[in-house]
Enzyme design. Structure first.
Site, PDB file in Angstrom:
ATOM      1  N   CYS A 570       0.835  -1.204   0.000  1.00 21.77           N
ATOM      2  CA  CYS A 570       0.000   0.000   0.000  1.00 21.77           C
ATOM      3  C   CYS A 570       0.867   1.250   0.000  1.00 21.77           C
ATOM      4  O   CYS A 570       1.549   1.530  -0.978  1.00 21.77           O
ATOM      5  CB  CYS A 570      -0.975  -0.048   1.166  1.00 21.77           C
ATOM      6  SG  CYS A 570      -2.341   1.138   1.006  1.00 21.77           S
ATOM      7  N   HIS A 700      -3.444  -5.712   1.210  1.00 22.10           N
ATOM      8  CA  HIS A 700      -2.796  -5.881   2.512  1.00 22.10           C
ATOM      9  C   HIS A 700      -2.694  -7.359   2.907  1.00 22.10           C
ATOM     10  O   HIS A 700      -3.481  -7.851   3.732  1.00 22.10           O
ATOM     11  CB  HIS A 700      -3.567  -5.111   3.577  1.00 22.10           C
ATOM     12  CG  HIS A 700      -3.416  -3.631   3.472  1.00 22.10           C
ATOM     13  ND1 HIS A 700      -2.352  -2.951   4.016  1.00 22.10           N
ATOM     14  CD2 HIS A 700      -4.186  -2.688   2.865  1.00 22.10           C
ATOM     15  CE1 HIS A 700      -2.478  -1.652   3.772  1.00 22.10           C
ATOM     16  NE2 HIS A 700      -3.584  -1.468   3.066  1.00 22.10           N
ATOM     17  N   GLU A 702      -0.724  -8.602   4.890  1.00 25.32           N
ATOM     18  CA  GLU A 702      -0.402  -8.739   6.316  1.00 25.32           C
ATOM     19  C   GLU A 702      -1.650  -8.790   7.183  1.00 25.32           C
ATOM     20  O   GLU A 702      -1.561  -9.098   8.377  1.00 25.32           O
ATOM     21  CB  GLU A 702       0.492  -7.571   6.761  1.00 25.32           C
ATOM     22  CG  GLU A 702      -0.210  -6.253   7.033  1.00 25.32           C
ATOM     23  CD  GLU A 702      -0.502  -5.437   5.782  1.00 25.32           C
ATOM     24  OE1 GLU A 702      -0.889  -4.265   5.901  1.00 25.32           O
ATOM     25  OE2 GLU A 702      -0.337  -5.987   4.672  1.00 25.32           O
TER      26      GLU A 702
END
Length: 729
Positions: A570, A700, A702
């Site tokens: 991002c 994302h 993560e």
């Protein structure tokens, strides 16, 4: 105390809890207490404590003057009358006139006279209290913190709106399966007809939503938001909040549940314009992640069972019947007999059935007219459940089978048919111009090819447990999620904040960053909005810092001397592009034709789950992902549109630098904004450096974890962090 109190704050030990009148207040650890004693006994008390090796100090005295006086450093800082405290600062009275709602005009049965069932269904879906708010909801980050159990819209097509917020408890270390739930209830039409009934069913509906999500209603607490017209001295105006609060109180007594607070606003008037009477009930609960039930239909061939609510002649609910039904339903849910559930709302059963079907494109057939209610009646408290056909007979909750789920994407009600496409068009239309979900990007062809190679960069500097450095800039917000993802994968992690309050802070931060890079094998740029994405776009602050000569050299040593890896997600992806690390593989100035990221085509922030396909196996970061595999990953950005000219696009594909592409539900790269949410050229979601060791992507990865986004279709783990750690072993 009837008398006053004089307190010297300088004498209050920091560890003391404080005073509690004439009672003895003992903490749970029984380590401290506050005691009030007669003046003549103070010395005895202090002497006793000294002999017993207890710390004690006189901190206050009761005075004859009925005032609260507080001293600090010898100065008087508070001096107020006890009578003022007793009245909480104000005392007001008003006469109240509560009007009885007009009989026969209630909104419970509104719309039942419509003879054309198809037109009625469309009318319901276009009601402002029912229609889609997707374009508004997606403006807000729903996945930050890796704790969102239920995304705002669920199913393969992310079109079934979730009625209850469900989120895991946030933990920096460790894991927990405890979740919090929050829902709301509010019907402005019902409140306008009768503030009393409106408040009752605001409470009932907020409870029903929690129950439909798998929560135990007995653990609920409420908080209320009230908003009414300016009251003045009119008894009739005062009657509206009075009736609403009485209704909410009656519902609390009916359920045996407490409110823990609220917010009231009594100034909702402008000239002759008044707000409708408003009491919004928020219900809060605690549950286990494994017990959560989501809203979207799961399969064809299930029975649709309506667990209804009885109302008396005054249109008020049977609380004892509701409590029994909700306890039985909880038992059915824990036993696995309920696949999905939806609390019937403003649009009645037709609304509930349609929205449950939208998420996975599963049709419904409503065959048996419900008892005690109509198809579009406001049956607040009722819950529509999807039950496997074989489990219907063993249901403990008393319900009525009113229909079944279909493989065909249609909505049927007693012979009347509405295609899913027609229903979705009606549902989306009312607010599309206000909160658009698309901007009209041309849906042209997109390259659909895989880059398969055996020439994958091999690490020559092996490390048993690689070290990761995550720089934290003002405005980034994904460092905790990223740290946990790397630690789960087996790495050790350093996060250091770049301090910029003074010039010396900046110099110190550069030195700290340089040392951290030199002792690391991986550098990750996290997501967020560094420096608020100002000036002139995203990641400028990020990139400026890393153009410092010390940090530039440290990154060069990481990549060229230690076979290091870099990852940017991002905002971090934006920084890698601005630094030239992507697509060139080294820190260099951007050229006029360099690929970049710009504002989403829709012109606003986008937050949802996207399908991304891995289209290269060149990168060590993708070693454990499946080439051609499709993964469901959250996005949350305002500037994620990947743009490049035709020459660069061709070069990136030919060199295997296109890592991932946005794809549709069938796995095909697309420009359709439902799937390619930012309008990226060639549907590119992530790219790598020429050797694959630097990866930048918008989605994302993560934010994947257990019990996260459970109402979303597909594999959510690309194994990026595991691949990066394994590269060094």
């Amino acid at each position: 105390l009837a008398d006053g109190l004089r307190i010297d704050l300088d004498k209050v030990p920091k560890k003391y809890a404080g005073l509690d009148g004439t009672e003895i207040a003992i903490s749970e650890s029984q380590e401290r207490m506050a005691v009030v004693v007669d003046r003549q006994d103070v010395d005895k008390m202090l002497h006793f404590c000294e002999e017993e090796n207890l710390e004690a100090v006189a901190v206050a005295e009761v005075t004859e003057s009925p005032r609260l006086v507080m001293l600090w450093r010898g100065k008087e800082i508070v001096n107020i009358a006890r009578s003022f405290i007793d009245t909480n600062g104000a005392h007001q009275e008003s006469n109240v006139v509560v009007r009885v709602p007009a009989e026969g005009t209630d909104p419970f049965h509104a719309g039942q006279a419509e003879q054309d069932q198809k037109a009625e269904w469309i009318r319901v879906l276009q009601d402002l209290n029912v229609c889609s708010q997707k374009g508004l909801v997606e403006m807000f980050d729903s996945s930050i913190g890796t704790g969102t159990v239920v995304m705002p819209y669920g199913g393969k097509y992310q079109l079934t709106p979730s009625q209850t917020m469900v989120a895991k408890l946030p933990l920096l270390k460790g894991s927990s399966d405890t979740v919090t739930m929050m829902s709301y209830g509010l019907d402005p039409w019902l409140l306008s007809w009768s503030p009393y009934h409106g408040a009752v069913y605001a409470v009932v509906h907020s409870v029903a939503k929690i129950v439909a999500a798998g929560g135990d209603y007995r653990n609920i607490y409420f908080t209320f938001q009230e908003y009414f017209k300016r009251l003045g001295s009119s008894p009739e105006r005062w009657g509206e909040p009075m009736a609403a609060l009485l209704g909410a109180y009656a519902a609390q007594l009916g359920f045996g549940l407490a409110s823990i607070g609220g917010k009231d606003s009594m100034s909702g008037s402008f000239n002759e314009i008044d707000v409708p009477p408003t009491l919004c009930s928020f219900a809060v609960d605690v549950a286990k992640a494994q017990d959560v039930i989501t809203d979207e239909l799961k399969q064809a061939g299930s029975a649709l069972v309506l667990v209804n609510v009885k109302r008396d002649s005054y249109e008020l609910p049977d609380y004892e019947g509701l409590k029994k039904a909700y306890q039985d339903l909880l038992e059915d849910m824990r036993a696995g007999r309920i696949l999905s559930a939806y609390a019937v709302g403003c649009g009645g059963i037709l609304e509930a059935a349609a929205k449950m079907g939208f998420g996975n494109g599963i049709g419904v057939s409503l065959e048996q007219a419900p008892e005690q209610t109509g198809w579009t009646e406001k049956a607040y408290g009722a819950i529509l459940c999807e039950v496997p056909e074989e489990a219907v007979a063993s249901l403990k909750a008393q319900g009525q089978v009113i229909g079944h789920t279909l493989e065909e994407p249609v909505l049927r009600c007693q012979g009347v048919e509405l295609t899913m496409e027609e229903a979705l068009a009606a549902w989306k239309a009312p607010l599309e111009k206000v909160f658009p979900t698309g901007s009209g990007v041309e849906n042209k062809g997109v390259p659909d090819q895989l880059y398969d190679t055996k020439e994958i960069y091999v690490c020559r500097h092996k490390v048993a447990k690689p070290h990761v450095f995550i720089p934290v800039f003002p405005g980034t917000n994904c460092e905790y999620d990223s740290m946990r993802a790397f630690e789960r994968a087996g790495a050790s992690v350093d996060t250091i904040v770049f301090r910029n309050l003074t010039a010396q802070d900046i110099l110190d931060s550069v030195d700290a960053f340089e040392k951290a890079i030199d002792r690391s094998q991986i550098v990750m740029f996290p997501g967020g909005f560094s420096a608020g994405d100002e000036p002139e776009g995203s990641a400028k602050f990020f990139a400026t810092a890393f153009r410092n000569a010390k940090l530039k050299d440290a990154i060069s040593r990481l990549l060229n001397e230690r076979d290091g890896l870099m990852l940017g997600i991002c905002n971090g992806f934006q920084a890698l592009l601005k630094l030239g690390l992507l697509p060139y593989g080294k820190i260099t100035s951007q050229k006029e034709d360099s690929p970049t990221l710009t504002m989403n085509s829709i012109g606003r922030h986008q937050s949802k789950m996207v399908y991304t396909k891995v289209v290269t196996n060149k990168s060590p970061w993708l070693a454990k992902a499946v080439l051609g595999g499709v993964y469901t990953v959250p996005v949350s950005h305002g500037e994620g549109r990947f743009v490049a000219d035709e020459q660069w696009l061709q070069r990136l594909f030919e060199q295997g630098q296109v890592a991932t592409q946005y794809v549709d539900a069938q796995g095909h790269p697309t420009m359709d904004e439902d799937y390619n949410v930012n309008g990226s050229y060639a549907a590119i979601e992530g790219i790598t450096s020429p050797d694959g060791r630097i990866l930048g992507k918008m989605a994302h990865s993560e934010r994947q974890d257990t019990s996260v986004a459970v109402n979303i279709f597909g594999d959510q783990n690309q194994l990026i962090f595991e691949s990066g750690v394994e590269y060094f072993s």
